[in-house]
Structure formats: structure tokens, C-alpha cells
Design an enzyme around this catalytic site. Structure first.
Site, PDB file in Angstrom:
ATOM      1  N   ASP A  26     -15.761 -28.195  69.132  1.00  0.00           N
ATOM      2  CA  ASP A  26     -15.497 -28.569  67.740  1.00  0.00           C
ATOM      3  C   ASP A  26     -14.274 -27.833  67.194  1.00  0.00           C
ATOM      4  OD1 ASP A  26     -15.950 -30.064  65.461  1.00  0.00           O
ATOM      5  OD2 ASP A  26     -17.587 -28.786  64.714  1.00  0.00           O
ATOM      6  N   GLY A  72     -24.222 -28.469  56.387  1.00  0.00           N
ATOM      7  CA  GLY A  72     -24.820 -27.504  55.467  1.00  0.00           C
ATOM      8  C   GLY A  72     -23.755 -26.786  54.668  1.00  0.00           C
ATOM      9  N   LEU A 125     -18.750 -20.302  49.942  1.00  0.00           N
ATOM     10  CA  LEU A 125     -17.463 -20.305  50.636  1.00  0.00           C
ATOM     11  C   LEU A 125     -17.010 -21.704  51.000  1.00  0.00           C
ATOM     12  CD1 LEU A 125     -18.197 -17.308  53.011  1.00  0.00           C
ATOM     13  CD2 LEU A 125     -16.527 -17.324  51.147  1.00  0.00           C
ATOM     14  N   GLY A 126     -17.964 -22.585  51.189  1.00  0.00           N
ATOM     15  CA  GLY A 126     -17.575 -23.949  51.547  1.00  0.00           C
ATOM     16  C   GLY A 126     -18.770 -24.790  51.924  1.00  0.00           C
ATOM     17  N   GLY A 157     -19.937 -27.987  54.505  1.00  0.00           N
ATOM     18  CA  GLY A 157     -19.598 -28.846  55.637  1.00  0.00           C
ATOM     19  C   GLY A 157     -20.550 -30.019  55.644  1.00  0.00           C
ATOM     20  N   ASN A 158     -20.527 -30.770  56.714  1.00  0.00           N
ATOM     21  CA  ASN A 158     -21.438 -31.908  56.802  1.00  0.00           C
ATOM     22  C   ASN A 158     -22.848 -31.468  57.150  1.00  0.00           C
ATOM     23  OD1 ASN A 158     -19.492 -33.946  56.268  1.00  0.00           O
ATOM     24  ND2 ASN A 158     -18.618 -33.439  58.257  1.00  0.00           N
TER      25      ASN A 158
HETATM   26  P1  ATP Z   1     -17.989 -29.656  59.519  1.00  0.00           P
HETATM   27  O1  ATP Z   1     -19.298 -29.613  58.868  1.00  0.00           O
HETATM   28  O2  ATP Z   1     -17.416 -31.027  59.634  1.00  0.00           O
HETATM   29  O3  ATP Z   1     -17.945 -28.912  60.814  1.00  0.00           O
HETATM   30  P2  ATP Z   1     -16.745 -27.413  58.220  1.00  0.00           P
HETATM   31  O4  ATP Z   1     -16.372 -26.658  59.455  1.00  0.00           O
HETATM   32  O5  ATP Z   1     -15.770 -27.315  57.072  1.00  0.00           O
HETATM   33  O6  ATP Z   1     -16.948 -28.934  58.531  1.00  0.00           O
HETATM   34  P3  ATP Z   1     -18.898 -25.561  57.815  1.00  0.00           P
HETATM   35  O7  ATP Z   1     -18.810 -25.053  59.212  1.00  0.00           O
HETATM   36  O8  ATP Z   1     -20.239 -25.736  57.214  1.00  0.00           O
HETATM   37  O9  ATP Z   1     -18.167 -26.969  57.704  1.00  0.00           O
HETATM   38  O10 ATP Z   1     -18.048 -24.574  56.910  1.00  0.00           O
HETATM   39  C1  ATP Z   1     -17.775 -24.842  55.566  1.00  0.00           C
HETATM   40  C2  ATP Z   1     -16.597 -24.001  55.097  1.00  0.00           C
HETATM   41  O11 ATP Z   1     -17.019 -22.640  54.957  1.00  0.00           O
HETATM   42  C3  ATP Z   1     -15.443 -23.958  56.083  1.00  0.00           C
HETATM   43  O12 ATP Z   1     -14.525 -24.995  55.841  1.00  0.00           O
HETATM   44  C4  ATP Z   1     -14.812 -22.597  55.837  1.00  0.00           C
HETATM   45  O13 ATP Z   1     -13.783 -22.718  54.876  1.00  0.00           O
HETATM   46  C5  ATP Z   1     -15.953 -21.771  55.270  1.00  0.00           C
HETATM   47  N1  ATP Z   1     -16.422 -20.783  56.263  1.00  0.00           N
HETATM   48  C6  ATP Z   1     -17.204 -21.025  57.333  1.00  0.00           C
HETATM   49  N2  ATP Z   1     -17.470 -19.899  58.015  1.00  0.00           N
HETATM   50  C7  ATP Z   1     -16.826 -18.906  57.362  1.00  0.00           C
HETATM   51  C8  ATP Z   1     -16.691 -17.473  57.582  1.00  0.00           C
HETATM   52  N3  ATP Z   1     -17.285 -16.847  58.616  1.00  0.00           N
HETATM   53  N4  ATP Z   1     -15.933 -16.774  56.715  1.00  0.00           N
HETATM   54  C9  ATP Z   1     -15.323 -17.398  55.682  1.00  0.00           C
HETATM   55  N5  ATP Z   1     -15.406 -18.706  55.426  1.00  0.00           N
HETATM   56  C10 ATP Z   1     -16.152 -19.474  56.241  1.00  0.00           C
END
Ligand code: ATP
Ligand code: MG
Length: 338
Positions: A130, A20, A14-15, A17-18
Site C-alpha cells: 500500500d 478508520g 490527525l486524519g 482514511g477509508n
Molecule cells: P487509506 O485509508 O486509503 O489507506 P490513509 O492512509 O490516508 O488512506 P489512514 O492510514 O487511516 O488513511 O491515515 C489517515 C491519516 O492520518 C493519514 O493520511 C496521515 O496524514 C495521518 N497519519 C497516519 N498515521 C500517522 C502517524 N503515525 N503520524 C502522523 N500522522 C499519521
């Protein structure tokens, strides 16, 4: 749910982040679809267990504006956090796909985030810490929910060092080392809402030219839990090196006579932090393009003095939020357009 890694089948990513990555998974014994966040943590076993205990609070968080929690477990060297899947993803992904977000939707986002923050603080004494578009999620039922709030002090400590700041939603008082309060989240909400309405991070076009980064130095505290770190795993010394590099770069540009203004120039993280502290807060621009109550709401979120800024609960009575509560704008229909 008694969650075990063996019972979770990866469906897609799905994505990233920094800290994970997040995957769409199926809990095979029950057929439940979930989002599994994998956080790589550099911590001793005792600390990791403490983190798991702290994450348990999320089981008691029940609000239509907060992502539901299925459970968390250790899977060496990671911690896995399983939560409700939001099928339309985060708002940063949405605006990057469809462009600037309609102000009617922005108002609904303001309402949902303020309700979520008020619930977290009033019921659990949790400060989010955050708020940003990637932590505001949307689904095809038209629901808007927040995720990734600071439930675990130990988790905040363990990942603070791996935080990479490309854009920051941090309030001026936090940059200057003050404690987090619910009002810091309000600042972050204001920045996030401008970003959604304009379709770009509000600071990315303005560059302060002659900034002397040494001014800022004493106020940075990268080692402090929950506070800024400049680059992945970098120490204060390399932050120094980074400053020097930026200075060199600027001098080079100057000597070449290249203008720093415009052209989509991006500020270095230190320039950005200094900008947030020293310059007037961003606004919904151009003036008159957005409804006055939207401008007024954003101005209120972005008061630089935290004493003057309202709390999430107080802002719930703002006309912009009231409008969102009663507006008949259809989020389900909107969700079906992308
Ligand atoms: P950072 O690491 O700087 O906080 P981030 O919020 O993008 O950045 P993650 O929290 O690891 O990093 O999330 C990565 C991506 O996964 C998000 O940008 C979001 O698009 C997707 N995501 C996270 N949680 C969910 C969820 N519960 N349902 C759908 N997509 C999600
Ligand atoms: Mg996130």
C-alpha cells in the site's frame, strides 16, 4: 507498553482514511505521545485475535525508515494500532498544503521508501502492498518513514471489502490479477513520486474517451484478498451497476457534444484501471523540467512489465538514489518552512 484504551487520552485528530481514523494521543501512565489508528473491523472474535497476533511482527520491525510500533489491542468493534507519531504528517497532506515538492526532497523520499521496502522484505519477507503518499510520513527531525504495510493477512482480508478507490497506485499486473511482489510496490512508488513532484495525481487529467469497460470485467476480482474493491462494501453486482452508470454518463456527455479532454476531468475508477493496463505509463512531465536521472528513475519504476522492472534493492543503486544519499539538502530546514 501494555496498552489499554483507558490509558490513552485523545489530543486531536490527525486524519481520516477509508478504514478508520488516526488520532494523536497521550499514553498517560508514561507521558508518551503516540498516533492511535482505529480500524473498524467486521470479523469474528477468533479472526480479530488472529489479527492481533499477526500485528505482533511489527514489534520486531526496527528501521529508521519504518514507523515504530507501540502495540495493538482490541476495543470492540475496533482494532487500535498505536505507533510513532510523525509530527509533519503524510506527504499527501504536505503537497496539498505547500504545492509540488522539490525534486531534492522527492529523491530523499525515493531513498527512504526503497530502504524501508528492502528492510521489510529482506529481514521479514513482508511486502508493503500500500505504498502511496498518505502512507509515507515525515517529521520535523527530517525523517521519512513508511507505515501501514501488510503484516497481517487477516487484517488485509477484513478490510479489503471496505476499501474505496478514488485514486489507485496499483500496478498493471495487480489489476490483471497477478500476485503481489516487491515489484508491485516499486510501481506504486513511481506513481507516488510523480504525484509529489507535480503536486497532483498523475492520471487525473487524462481521460480515455471510448473505453469499453466490459474488456476489463474478467480481470477484476474484488473478492480476492488484498485486491481491488470498487466502492465501500459494494458487491460485484453493484460494480456492474456502477459500470452501467458510467457508460450512461459518457453517452450523455457524448450526445451533448461535451469534450472529455482537459478541464480537470476525473476518470471513473474503472476507466482509470483500464488506462493503467492499456496505456503507456505516466512520466515526469514536461520533459526537461526535471533532472534526467529523476526521469530515468521514474521510468524504471513504471516499466509495465514486472519482469523488466527492478526490485527495491536493485533500485537502491540508481544514480538518483545515490544522489539523495550524498546530497546535502537539509530536510530539517525544509520541514521548518511549513
Ligand atoms: P487509506 O485509508 O486509503 O489507506 P490513509 O492512509 O490516508 O488512506 P489512514 O492510514 O487511516 O488513511 O491515515 C489517515 C491519516 O492520518 C493519514 O493520511 C496521515 O496524514 C495521518 N497519519 C497516519 N498515521 C500517522 C502517524 N503515525 N503520524 C502522523 N500522522 C499519521
Ligand atoms: Mg494510511
Amino acid at each position: 507498553y501494555d496498552l489499554r484504551n483507558e490509558d490513552l487520552k485523545d489530543l486531536r485528530e490527525l486524519g481520516q482514511g477509508n478504514g478508520g481514523s488516526v488520532k494523536k494521543v497521550e499514553h498517560t501512565p508514561t507521558g508518551t505521545i503516540m498516533a492511535k489508528k482505529i480500524v473498524l473491523i467486521d470479523a469474528k472474535p477468533a479472526v480479530r485475535k488472529q489479527i492481533l497476533r499477526e500485528l505482533h511482527i511489527m514489534h520486531d520491525c526496527h528501521s529508521p525508515y519504518i514507523i515504530s510500533f507501540y502495540g495493538a489491542f482490541l476495543s470492540d468493534p475496533n482494532i487500535c494500532i498505536c505507533m510513532e507519531l510523525m509530527d509533519k504528517g503524510s506527504l499527501d497532506g504536505i503537497y496539498k498544503k505547500i504545492g509540488p515538492i522539490d525534486v531534492e526532497v522527492v529523491a530523499k523520499v525515493a531513498l527512504a521508501v526503497l530502504e524501508g521496502l528492502t528492510y521489510l522484505y529482506d529481514v521479514h519477507r513482508i511486502i508493503h502492498r500500500d505504498i502511496k503518499p498518505s502512507n509515507i510520513l515525515f517529521n520535523s527531525e527530517g525523517q521519512i518513514k513508511i507505515c501501514d504495510f501488510g503484516v497481517s493477512g487477516e487484517l488485509i482480508n477484513s478490510i479489503a471489502d471496505t476499501f474505496v478507490g478514488t485514486s489507485t497506485y496499483m500496478s498493471p499486473e495487480r489489476i490483471q490479477g497477478a500476485q503481489y511482489t516487491v515489484k508491485s510496490d516499486v510501481w506504486s512508488l513511481g506513481i507516488s513520486l510523480i504525484e509529489l513532484a507535480l503536486g497532483r495525481f498523475p492520471f487525473s487529467d487524462s481521460v480515455s474517451d471510448d473505453s469499453d469497460l466490459s474488456d476489463l470485467e474478467g480481470t477484476l476480482s474484488p473478492a480476492r484478498p488484498g485486491s481491488i474493491s470498487l466502492q465501500t462494501g459494494k458487491s460485484r453486482d453493484s460494480a456492474h451497476a456502477e459500470q452501467q452508470k458510467q457508460k450512461d454518463k459518457r453517452n450523455k456527455r457524448k450526445s451533448k457534444g461535451v469534450s472529455l479532454q482537459g478541464g480537470g476531468m476525473t476518470m471513473s475508477i474503472l476507466e482509470l484501471l483500464q488506462h493503467i493496463v492499456n496505456e503507456p505509463a505516466p512520466k515526469l512531465t514536461p520533459e526537461g523540467r526535471f533532472p534526467p536521472m529523476a526521469e530515468d528513475f521514474i521510468d524504471g519504476c513504471l516499466l509495465k512489465d514486472p519482469d523488466a522492472r527492478q526490485t527495491p534493492k536493485q533500485l537502491l543503486t540508481h544514480p538518483f538514489v545515490d544522489h539523495a544519499r550524498t546530497s546535502d539538502f537539509n530536510l530539517v530546514e525544509w520541514a521548518s518552512t511549513f
